[in-house]
Design a protein around this motif. Structure first.
Motif, mmCIF file in Angstrom:
data_model
loop_
_atom_site.group_PDB
_atom_site.id
_atom_site.type_symbol
_atom_site.label_atom_id
_atom_site.label_comp_id
_atom_site.label_asym_id
_atom_site.label_seq_id
_atom_site.Cartn_x
_atom_site.Cartn_y
_atom_site.Cartn_z
ATOM 1 N N THR A 1 37.414 29.176 31.116
ATOM 2 C CA THR A 1 38.873 29.296 30.989
ATOM 3 C C THR A 1 39.610 28.323 31.898
ATOM 4 O O THR A 1 40.820 28.193 31.800
ATOM 5 N N LYS A 2 38.859 27.648 32.816
ATOM 6 C CA LYS A 2 39.448 26.748 33.804
ATOM 7 C C LYS A 2 40.535 27.450 34.614
ATOM 8 O O LYS A 2 41.586 26.890 34.920
ATOM 9 N N MET A 3 40.241 28.689 34.949
ATOM 10 C CA MET A 3 41.212 29.530 35.635
ATOM 11 C C MET A 3 40.686 29.948 37.009
ATOM 12 O O MET A 3 39.524 30.318 37.166
ATOM 13 N N TYR A 4 41.568 29.847 38.016
ATOM 14 C CA TYR A 4 41.271 30.340 39.354
ATOM 15 C C TYR A 4 41.807 31.757 39.481
ATOM 16 O O TYR A 4 42.901 32.074 38.969
ATOM 17 N N THR A 5 41.062 32.623 40.176
ATOM 18 C CA THR A 5 41.468 34.015 40.326
ATOM 19 C C THR A 5 41.315 34.449 41.780
ATOM 20 O O THR A 5 40.251 34.252 42.386
ATOM 21 N N LYS A 6 42.388 35.043 42.303
ATOM 22 C CA LYS A 6 42.331 35.689 43.612
ATOM 23 C C LYS A 6 42.384 37.186 43.384
ATOM 24 O O LYS A 6 43.350 37.714 42.842
ATOM 25 N N LYS A 7 41.294 37.879 43.798
ATOM 26 C CA LYS A 7 41.196 39.313 43.578
ATOM 27 C C LYS A 7 41.594 40.074 44.831
ATOM 28 O O LYS A 7 41.130 39.758 45.920
ATOM 29 N N ILE A 8 42.445 41.062 44.650
ATOM 30 C CA ILE A 8 42.796 41.993 45.732
ATOM 31 C C ILE A 8 42.102 43.307 45.403
ATOM 32 O O ILE A 8 42.406 43.936 44.387
ATOM 33 N N LYS A 9 41.124 43.688 46.230
ATOM 34 C CA LYS A 9 40.282 44.839 45.912
ATOM 35 C C LYS A 9 41.093 46.120 45.794
ATOM 36 O O LYS A 9 41.040 46.805 44.773
#
Length: 474
Positions: A434-442
């Protein structure tokens, strides 16, 4: 040499070190005298351990006179084998004794001449031009030296046997060897070999190499161990592999307390994506060249001559503490999930030969994360305001593109914006599909609310920051 003497009904002998070397900062007395048997007084300062001076028993003294007033730091009485026997360390308040017979021998410093008005304060030395040793049981000296503060030799000079700075000059042989020194208190000159000796700069053969475009400067270097043969941190330590001087080198040996392997480790200031690593010979030519592609493959090694690539194994890893305040410690959200083997903050070379050692004159690390010239990265968030539910998982997604170059995926960070400055930066995950960056907040908390920015960290250039995105925790 061997010293033999007759005692009782048999001969005794012991080995005596014949000559000593001039000590750093040593002052040569212009006159020596003693209270009795003055005919052998010069044997105490002739740089030979074979003979010494002796006054005989009773109240006696031994005196050294200097050509001018010096700030004297210490006086050393030497044993026949070259070891210090008695040492007096001097300061403004006097001289303190350590070693053998301190209760018998007393040192005093006095001044016959005049101290210059512009003399600096004597915190760790005592001004004087006369040193005298007194004893109520006679004075016996194998060798004695007096030391004082002096101006260091300049680069290209050395300290001769008389304690005078001399210039390193002349060609040593038809092979084109030239003499040089770093100055200071060195007592010898080194050799510049054919090919770079005539280009001696600032006391170094060949001068310094130039930084490469996009080169990353390591913050520290470590090795398994340095050679014990005439080596220390200053002459063979790991810092010499990254000091830019062509003629210095780190001499790396195996760690006898470990698995008998030799290695060198470079620490970077943060995670970088590596483009190239180059080992240099002492005259600036390439010894090995590691090229690190972006296609998730290991770095490949090439060498102009020899089989040096087979001797070493390269490892790039991340060992530093990244700020993961947006993720729960110990969870997958706090780990680097990008999987690029050529990105990290630690670079290590292991010698594949057990018990082997190696020299490393210079090493250069070039980064690829955002160091390409051209247009700046373009950021695109899915939304300018991300709504999160308290104690639930939340994600911030965005893309980063660059029209005329690739983005090193590990060079992208997600940071909180405080007073207009990005802080608490952390890693993000990336999906190629997807060429997507993801920042996850638990687990979202009220403290997670605020403005955030994406940052592309560029090696050799200014970091690029996105427009802010707002995170709201309800």
């Amino acid at each position: 040499s061997m010293w033999r003497w007759w005692y009782g009904k048999q001969w005794y002998q012991r080995r005596v070190r014949a000559r000593r070397t001039r000590q750093l900062g040593e002052i040569i007395p212009t006159e020596v005298e003693q209270s009795a048997h003055n005919e052998n007084v010069h044997s105490a300062t002739d740089m030979s351990f074979s003979y010494g001076s002796a006054t005989g028993d009773g109240d006696q003294w031994f005196r050294m006179k200097l050509d001018e007033v010096y700030c004297i730091t210490k006086v050393i009485r030497w044993e026949y084998n070259g070891d210090p026997l008695t040492t007096w360390t001097c300061s403004e308040s006097g001289c303190t004794c350590a070693g053998f017979q301190c209760n018998i021998y007393r040192l005093s410093i006095s001044t016959r001449g005049t101290l210059p008005d512009d003399s600096p304060p004597a915190d760790d030395c005592m001004y004087g031009d006369t040193a005298q040793i007194d004893s109520h049981r006679g004075v016996t000296l194998r060798e004695i030296t007096i030391h004082g503060k002096r101006e260091p030799c300049l680069p290209g000079e050395y300290l001769d046997d008389e304690g005078v700075c001399q210039e390193c000059t002349g060609r040593m042989s038809v092979r084109g060897q030239y003499l040089w020194s770093t100055g200071g208190d060195v007592s010898f000159c080194n050799v510049c070999w054919l090919g770079y000796g005539e280009r001696m700069i600032d006391g170094h053969c060949g001068g310094a190499r130039e930084r490469l475009p996009g080169e990353i400067v390591p913050v520290a270097a470590e090795v398994s161990a340095i050679s014990p043969n005439n080596c220390d941190e200053a002459t063979c330590g790991p810092a010499l592999a990254i000091d830019l001087w062509k003629d210095t080198a780190s001499v790396v040996v195996w760690d006898t307390d470990g698995d008998y392997t030799s290695w060198i480790r470079l620490r970077l200031d943060r995670v970088h994506c590596i483009k190239e690593i180059i080992w240099f010979w002492n005259y600036g030519t390439v010894r090995m060249n590691y090229t690190c592609p972006e296609e998730d493959t290991q770095c490949t090694c090439s060498t102009p001559t020899g089989s040096y690539c087979d001797h070493f194994t390269l490892t790039i890893s991340t060992t530093g503490a990244e700020d993961t305040s947006l993720a729960a410690p110990g969870t997958e959200d706090s780990q680097d999930t990008l999987g690029d083997p050529n990105c990290g903050d630690t670079i290590q070379f292991n010698n594949n030969q057990q018990g082997g050692y190696f020299y490393l004159h210079e090493i250069a690390v070039v980064g690829r994360g955002g160091d390409e010239e051209g247009s700046n990265p373009v950021f695109e968030f899915e939304t300018t305001e991300v709504q999160c539910t308290r104690r639930r998982k939340c994600e911030v997604k965005f893309r980063v593109t660059k029209e005329d170059g690739k983005i090193g995926t590990k060079s992208v960070r997600f940071c909180k914006l405080v007073d207009g400055q990005p802080i608490n930066c952390s890693k993000v995950s990336y999906k190629k599909k997807t060429k997507m960056y993801t920042k996850k907040i638990k687990k979202a908390k009220d403290t997670h609310s605020g403005e955030y920015v994406a940052v592309v960290v560029q090696d050799g250039g200014q970091d690029v920051v996105s427009d802010p995105v707002t995170v709201v925790v309800n």
